[in-house]
Design a protein around this motif. Structure first.
Motif, mmCIF file in Angstrom:
data_model
loop_
_atom_site.group_PDB
_atom_site.id
_atom_site.type_symbol
_atom_site.label_atom_id
_atom_site.label_comp_id
_atom_site.label_asym_id
_atom_site.label_seq_id
_atom_site.Cartn_x
_atom_site.Cartn_y
_atom_site.Cartn_z
ATOM 1 N N LYS A 55 -35.482 32.415 -71.766
ATOM 2 C CA LYS A 55 -36.824 33.001 -71.693
ATOM 3 C C LYS A 55 -36.898 34.274 -70.862
ATOM 4 C CE LYS A 55 -38.542 29.343 -69.833
ATOM 5 N NZ LYS A 55 -37.366 28.434 -69.821
ATOM 6 N N ARG A 114 -40.523 27.823 -58.415
ATOM 7 C CA ARG A 114 -39.269 27.773 -57.656
ATOM 8 C C ARG A 114 -39.500 28.155 -56.193
ATOM 9 N NH1 ARG A 114 -34.474 27.562 -60.411
ATOM 10 N NH2 ARG A 114 -34.653 27.393 -62.692
ATOM 11 N N ARG A 148 -25.818 28.795 -69.171
ATOM 12 C CA ARG A 148 -26.151 28.733 -67.743
ATOM 13 C C ARG A 148 -24.906 28.586 -66.875
ATOM 14 N NH1 ARG A 148 -31.947 27.841 -65.691
ATOM 15 N NH2 ARG A 148 -31.926 29.771 -66.844
ATOM 16 N N ARG A 163 -34.010 17.694 -66.562
ATOM 17 C CA ARG A 163 -35.147 18.566 -66.246
ATOM 18 C C ARG A 163 -36.084 18.666 -67.454
ATOM 19 N NH1 ARG A 163 -35.635 24.198 -64.864
ATOM 20 N NH2 ARG A 163 -33.426 24.578 -65.224
ATOM 21 N N ASP A 210 -39.995 17.753 -67.376
ATOM 22 C CA ASP A 210 -40.942 18.845 -67.668
ATOM 23 C C ASP A 210 -41.724 18.605 -68.956
ATOM 24 O OD1 ASP A 210 -40.240 20.380 -65.456
ATOM 25 O OD2 ASP A 210 -38.767 21.569 -66.553
HETATM 26 O O1 CDP Z 1 -35.043 29.296 -66.462
HETATM 27 P P1 CDP Z 1 -35.382 27.845 -66.406
HETATM 28 O O2 CDP Z 1 -35.985 27.365 -67.668
HETATM 29 O O3 CDP Z 1 -34.255 27.011 -65.918
HETATM 30 O O4 CDP Z 1 -36.451 27.653 -65.277
HETATM 31 P P2 CDP Z 1 -37.816 28.382 -64.937
HETATM 32 O O5 CDP Z 1 -38.462 28.969 -66.135
HETATM 33 O O6 CDP Z 1 -37.568 29.262 -63.764
HETATM 34 O O7 CDP Z 1 -38.701 27.111 -64.481
HETATM 35 C C1 CDP Z 1 -38.285 26.300 -63.430
HETATM 36 C C2 CDP Z 1 -39.143 25.057 -63.414
HETATM 37 O O8 CDP Z 1 -40.492 25.408 -63.109
HETATM 38 C C3 CDP Z 1 -39.222 24.263 -64.708
HETATM 39 O O9 CDP Z 1 -38.166 23.326 -64.814
HETATM 40 C C4 CDP Z 1 -40.584 23.577 -64.596
HETATM 41 O O10 CDP Z 1 -40.484 22.401 -63.821
HETATM 42 C C5 CDP Z 1 -41.406 24.586 -63.812
HETATM 43 N N1 CDP Z 1 -42.277 25.422 -64.634
HETATM 44 C C6 CDP Z 1 -43.456 24.887 -65.098
HETATM 45 O O11 CDP Z 1 -43.717 23.708 -64.883
HETATM 46 N N2 CDP Z 1 -44.346 25.660 -65.780
HETATM 47 C C7 CDP Z 1 -44.066 26.948 -66.027
HETATM 48 N N3 CDP Z 1 -44.962 27.684 -66.677
HETATM 49 C C8 CDP Z 1 -42.855 27.504 -65.597
HETATM 50 C C9 CDP Z 1 -41.963 26.719 -64.908
#
Ligand code: CDP
Length: 208
Positions: A15, A38, A153, A171, A175
């Motif tokens: 993303k 984070r 990753r 995760r 989520d």
């Molecule tokens: O890049 P990655 O998908 O690993 O992680 P991220 O987009 O930085 O998001 C980290 C965490 O934040 C996710 O695993 C969700 O728990 C939370 N998150 C969320 O709940 N809602 C969002 N709009 C974005 C992130």
């Protein structure tokens, strides 16, 4: 490039790289909502606060205001004068963030910060197209198999592919509540596509 574009998707689906590429092509900022979750997690870990104590977390967040600097090339996150950006992708934050993101009070706090940003922009996360910007002009949802995502990753984490794959599956499970595609989102399986391929697919699908 005048509308809000949302790019949601599962963990490590690409993303932020995709959102950055789309934003640069459109000449607008991109917004990484995950960085706010984070950063809240990192501050709680540093304070030794339990990750499920919403009241303690909110008190802490009000005392240490966070600022998301949403640039097209990459987002930076500040707690006052201290930059947290480089500390937000550790394995410890990866493991704690879903618990913090499950708290409705924390989600409301993040949503308020995001809705205060000047439009237009490209916003990426889990619930940008569903909860935060349901009015967005174009919505996308990225997927890929756990193995493909773990292989990507593994370039950015010290663990090996099977360990990363297991952590990503866990995760995704935690989520799941906040991570469904919007009914009007276009779902893109990024497995067979390069980064440029995903960016091109999105740019081609944007309203004129
Ligand atoms: O890049 P990655 O998908 O690993 O992680 P991220 O987009 O930085 O998001 C980290 C965490 O934040 C996710 O695993 C969700 O728990 C939370 N998150 C969320 O709940 N809602 C969002 N709009 C974005 C992130």
């Amino acid at each position: 490039g005048r509308v809000i574009v949302t790019i949601d998707g599962v963990a490590a689906s690409g993303k932020s790289s995709v959102a950055s590429g789309v934003a640069r092509a459109l000449g607008v900022p991109y917004v990484s909502s995950g960085l706010l979750y984070r950063a809240a997690t990192l501050l709680a870990l540093e304070a030794g606060a339990p990750l499920d104590d919403a009241r303690a977390l909110l008190t802490h967040l009000r005392a240490h205001p966070l600022r998301l600097e949403a640039l097209a090339g990459g987002n930076r996150l500040w707690a006052g004068e201290r930059e947290l950006t480089d500390e937000l992708h550790s394995t410890r934050v990866d493991q704690g963030v879903s618990a913090v993101a499950a708290l409705p009070e924390v989600r409301a706090w993040v949503d308020a910060q995001l809705r205060a940003l000047p439009e237009p922009f490209v916003a990426e996360g889990r619930d940008m197209g569903t909860n935060v910007f349901p009015q967005a002009g174009a919505k996308f949802y990225l997927t890929a198999s756990p193995r493909v995502r773990a292989e990507r990753r593994a370039q950015e984490r010290p663990e090996d592919v099977p360990a990363i794959e297991a952590a990503l599956i866990e995760r995704d499970r935690r989520d799941r509540v906040q991570s469904a595609p919007a009914p009007d989102a276009r779902v893109i399986d990024t497995g067979p596509l390069s980064l440029e391929g995903v960016i091109g697919t999105i740019l081609a699908a944007l309203p004129a």
